[in-house]
Design a protein around this motif. Structure first.
Motif, PDB file in Angstrom:
ATOM      1  N   HIS A 130      37.893  46.669  28.408  1.00 52.75           N
ATOM      2  CA  HIS A 130      38.444  47.039  27.746  1.00 52.75           C
ATOM      3  C   HIS A 130      39.710  47.537  28.509  1.00 52.75           C
ATOM      4  CE1 HIS A 130      35.987  49.855  26.310  1.00 52.75           C
ATOM      5  NE2 HIS A 130      35.266  49.296  27.050  1.00 52.75           N
ATOM      6  N   ALA A 131      40.043  45.969  29.359  1.00 52.44           N
ATOM      7  CA  ALA A 131      41.641  46.009  30.073  1.00 52.44           C
ATOM      8  C   ALA A 131      41.915  43.959  29.765  1.00 52.44           C
ATOM      9  CB  ALA A 131      41.708  45.711  31.628  1.00 52.44           C
ATOM     10  N   ASP A 132      43.194  44.017  29.622  1.00 50.44           N
ATOM     11  CA  ASP A 132      43.930  42.695  29.146  1.00 50.44           C
ATOM     12  C   ASP A 132      43.524  42.310  30.782  1.00 50.44           C
ATOM     13  OD1 ASP A 132      43.577  42.830  26.698  1.00 50.44           O
ATOM     14  OD2 ASP A 132      45.538  43.615  26.654  1.00 50.44           O
ATOM     15  N   GLY A 133      43.664  40.440  31.120  1.00 51.38           N
ATOM     16  CA  GLY A 133      44.046  40.432  32.311  1.00 51.38           C
ATOM     17  C   GLY A 133      43.213  40.134  33.129  1.00 51.38           C
ATOM     18  N   PRO A 134      43.660  39.827  34.220  1.00 51.03           N
ATOM     19  CA  PRO A 134      42.486  39.644  35.506  1.00 51.03           C
ATOM     20  C   PRO A 134      41.577  40.448  36.070  1.00 51.03           C
ATOM     21  CG  PRO A 134      44.557  39.207  36.725  1.00 51.03           C
ATOM     22  CD  PRO A 134      44.480  39.476  35.012  1.00 51.03           C
ATOM     23  N   THR A 135      40.694  41.138  36.819  1.00 51.47           N
ATOM     24  CA  THR A 135      40.204  41.378  37.377  1.00 51.47           C
ATOM     25  C   THR A 135      39.811  41.690  38.968  1.00 51.47           C
ATOM     26  OG1 THR A 135      38.644  42.289  35.139  1.00 51.47           O
ATOM     27  CG2 THR A 135      37.497  43.219  37.458  1.00 51.47           C
ATOM     28  N   LYS A 136      39.327  42.715  39.443  1.00 51.16           N
ATOM     29  CA  LYS A 136      38.973  42.224  41.182  1.00 51.16           C
ATOM     30  C   LYS A 136      37.872  42.977  41.408  1.00 51.16           C
ATOM     31  CE  LYS A 136      43.210  40.971  42.130  1.00 51.16           C
ATOM     32  NZ  LYS A 136      45.174  40.834  42.238  1.00 51.16           N
TER      33      LYS A 136
END
Length: 150
Positions: free
Chosen positions: A60-66
């Motif tokens: 559900h998100a674009d880009g990195p995750t932390k």
């Protein structure tokens, strides 16, 4: 042999790329941390819930995750996953005590949508927070859960 006292608070953080392998990497990292700190009784549930939050972030998100894993003392484990999508899923936008999990919200013939329900059913506490832009340009949301040793 434990080299770190399981009673002392500790914290680990991991940045994951937007990649379909990221949930597996998150799960394996969590496993190494919990085994290293002698918290194996929380391992199966923590792995399942961490994988669900990381998968949700990837889908559900674009880009990195932390990913952040913290021991809060007294056998309490806090796991949080940040992503850049600011939308907090229903139920995670309210205090966990105010939202009884309702399994019937996901139709039986639907392939997905049960991951956050698993978090609600298995975690001792859970929630979500919106994050506004900070000095480093980060915004989005933080979903989290806590598990407690018996």
């Amino acid at each position: 042999m434990d080299t770190v006292s399981p009673h002392e608070p500790w914290s680990y953080a991991l940045q994951l790329p937007h990649d379909p392998r990221a949930p597996r990497v998150a799960r394996k990292t969590l496993r190494a941390v919990l085994v290293g700190h002698g918290m194996t009784e929380l391992l199966d549930t923590a792995e399942l819930l961490t994988c669900e939050l990381a998968t949700n972030a990837y889908q559900h998100a674009d880009g990195p995750t932390k990913l952040r894993v913290r021991h809060l003392g007294r056998g309490r484990l806090h796991v949080s996953v940040w992503d850049a999508n600011p939308m907090i899923p229903p139920a995670f936008d309210k205090p966990s005590a105010a939202v009884p999990p309702v399994p019937d919200l996901v139709p039986a013939d639907q392939d997905g949508g049960r991951g956050l329900l698993l978090v609600q059913l298995c975690a001792d506490n859970w929630g979500g927070h919106p994050l506004s832009d900070d000095l480093f340009g980060r915004s989005g949301k933080l979903l989290w859960f806590e598990l407690h040793r018996s």
